[in-house]
Design a protein around this motif. Structure first.
Motif, PDB file in Angstrom:
ATOM      1  N   VAL A 230      52.336  22.024  28.617  1.00 16.15           N
ATOM      2  CA  VAL A 230      51.610  21.331  29.673  1.00 16.15           C
ATOM      3  C   VAL A 230      50.430  22.177  30.099  1.00 16.15           C
ATOM      4  CG1 VAL A 230      51.751  20.371  32.000  1.00 16.15           C
ATOM      5  CG2 VAL A 230      53.712  20.199  30.448  1.00 16.15           C
ATOM      6  N   PRO A 231      49.209  21.615  30.054  1.00 18.96           N
ATOM      7  CA  PRO A 231      48.039  22.389  30.458  1.00 18.96           C
ATOM      8  C   PRO A 231      48.135  22.859  31.902  1.00 18.96           C
ATOM      9  CG  PRO A 231      47.377  20.413  29.281  1.00 18.96           C
ATOM     10  CD  PRO A 231      48.834  20.279  29.563  1.00 18.96           C
ATOM     11  N   VAL A 232      47.713  24.081  32.136  1.00 20.45           N
ATOM     12  CA  VAL A 232      47.717  24.657  33.483  1.00 20.45           C
ATOM     13  C   VAL A 232      46.287  24.661  33.985  1.00 20.45           C
ATOM     14  CG1 VAL A 232      48.220  26.707  34.847  1.00 20.45           C
ATOM     15  CG2 VAL A 232      49.715  26.077  32.945  1.00 20.45           C
ATOM     16  N   ALA A 233      46.105  24.191  35.206  1.00 20.04           N
ATOM     17  CA  ALA A 233      44.761  24.181  35.798  1.00 20.04           C
ATOM     18  C   ALA A 233      44.243  25.609  35.928  1.00 20.04           C
ATOM     19  CB  ALA A 233      44.795  23.506  37.174  1.00 20.04           C
ATOM     20  N   VAL A 234      43.034  25.838  35.447  1.00 21.40           N
ATOM     21  CA  VAL A 234      42.461  27.185  35.485  1.00 21.40           C
ATOM     22  C   VAL A 234      41.386  27.317  36.573  1.00 21.40           C
ATOM     23  CG1 VAL A 234      42.930  27.657  33.075  1.00 21.40           C
ATOM     24  CG2 VAL A 234      40.781  26.560  33.695  1.00 21.40           C
ATOM     25  N   ALA A 235      40.980  26.206  37.146  1.00 22.38           N
ATOM     26  CA  ALA A 235      39.976  26.235  38.208  1.00 22.38           C
ATOM     27  C   ALA A 235      40.152  25.009  39.081  1.00 22.38           C
ATOM     28  CB  ALA A 235      38.575  26.273  37.616  1.00 22.38           C
ATOM     29  N   ALA A 236      39.718  25.128  40.304  1.00 28.71           N
ATOM     30  CA  ALA A 236      39.817  23.999  41.237  1.00 28.71           C
ATOM     31  C   ALA A 236      38.914  22.868  40.768  1.00 28.71           C
ATOM     32  CB  ALA A 236      39.431  24.426  42.633  1.00 28.71           C
ATOM     33  N   HIS A 237      39.434  21.641  40.846  1.00 31.87           N
ATOM     34  CA  HIS A 237      38.625  20.484  40.476  1.00 31.87           C
ATOM     35  C   HIS A 237      37.621  20.180  41.583  1.00 31.87           C
ATOM     36  CE1 HIS A 237      40.982  19.469  36.932  1.00 31.87           C
ATOM     37  NE2 HIS A 237      42.088  19.689  37.643  1.00 31.87           N
TER      38      HIS A 237
END
Length: 238
Positions: A230-237
């Motif tokens: 599962v991709p992990v968010a690396v920066a705030a959207h």
């Protein structure tokens, strides 16, 4: 003993009117977001799948590939990331012309390949495929339109485009038919496993049938695909 091609993994195939990895060049034109949005004659995901499979096959058989995009920043968007991933480091030739045969850099890239058979695919069929096809034929090239990697704004538009290019002398093919024509013989083991990998990843019932035969008939271990993470968010959207 079979003569070897420039790629030591495969023998040099006889031509006699057929495509070989040594006698053709691939042109992938305008596989971009906005162009796909306007496509309605084929399933869009299917076009992505077939084009990625075709690109992989060209890599497997060391066929030169020319990538080209039109008005990326102002209208059409980037070339699909799925396709760019097949050709890391290769920048598409950017154009303003709808007809890639009007672009000197595109034509120069085709000429540099030294091949007289062009396998062409793109969006949309009636313009970005038909126009360079007709003019390349006029200039003495033999053109094959990879139809399942093309698409248009309607079925009528696509069908009329295919009629036009066929009447002009082009030959319709599919991504799978080209890959099998390049492979030609299952005894050519240097490319066999790579071709089967493309089949199992992209060609539906054919790929499942291969997997079934391997495991249920021949007792081979099941194919292992990369595990999903599962991709992990690396920066705030934003």
């Amino acid at each position: 003993m079979a003569q070897q091609s420039s790629n030591g993994n495969r023998p040099k195939l006889s031509e006699k009117g057929l495509l070989t990895p040594d006698n053709c060049v691939v042109a992938l034109i305008d596989h971009q977001g906005q162009m796909l949005f306007g496509t309605s004659n084929f399933d869009r995901q299917g076009i992505i799948n077939n084009t990625v499979a075709f690109g992989k096959a060209a890599r497997v058989f060391d066929v030169p590939v020319v990538l080209s995009t039109v008005e990326t920043k102002s209208f059409s968007g980037n070339m699909w990331p799925q396709l760019r991933a097949v050709f890391p480091g290769q920048e598409p030739i950017e154009r303003s012309s709808m007809n890639s045969w009007d672009d000197k850099n595109f034509v120069a890239a085709i000429e540099k390949s030294g091949r007289k058979k062009i396998l062409i695919a793109g969006l949309w069929t009636e313009t970005c495929v038909a126009l360079p096809t007709v003019q390349a034929l006029h200039d003495g090239y033999e053109v094959y339109v990879v139809e399942d990697c093309c698409g248009d704004v309607s079925q009528l538009a696509h069908d009329n485009a295919m009629k036009r290019v066929i009447q002009a002398g082009a030959k319709p093919v599919t991504s799978l038919s080209v890959m099998l024509e390049w492979q030609r013989d299952w005894a050519h083991k240097g490319t066999y496993d790579a071709v089967m990998d493309i089949v199992k990843n992209h060609y539906g019932a054919y790929g499942i049938g291969v997997e079934y035969a391997y495991t249920m008939v021949h007792g081979a271990p099941a194919t292992k695909f990369p595990e999903y993470a599962v991709p992990v968010a690396v920066a705030a959207h934003k």
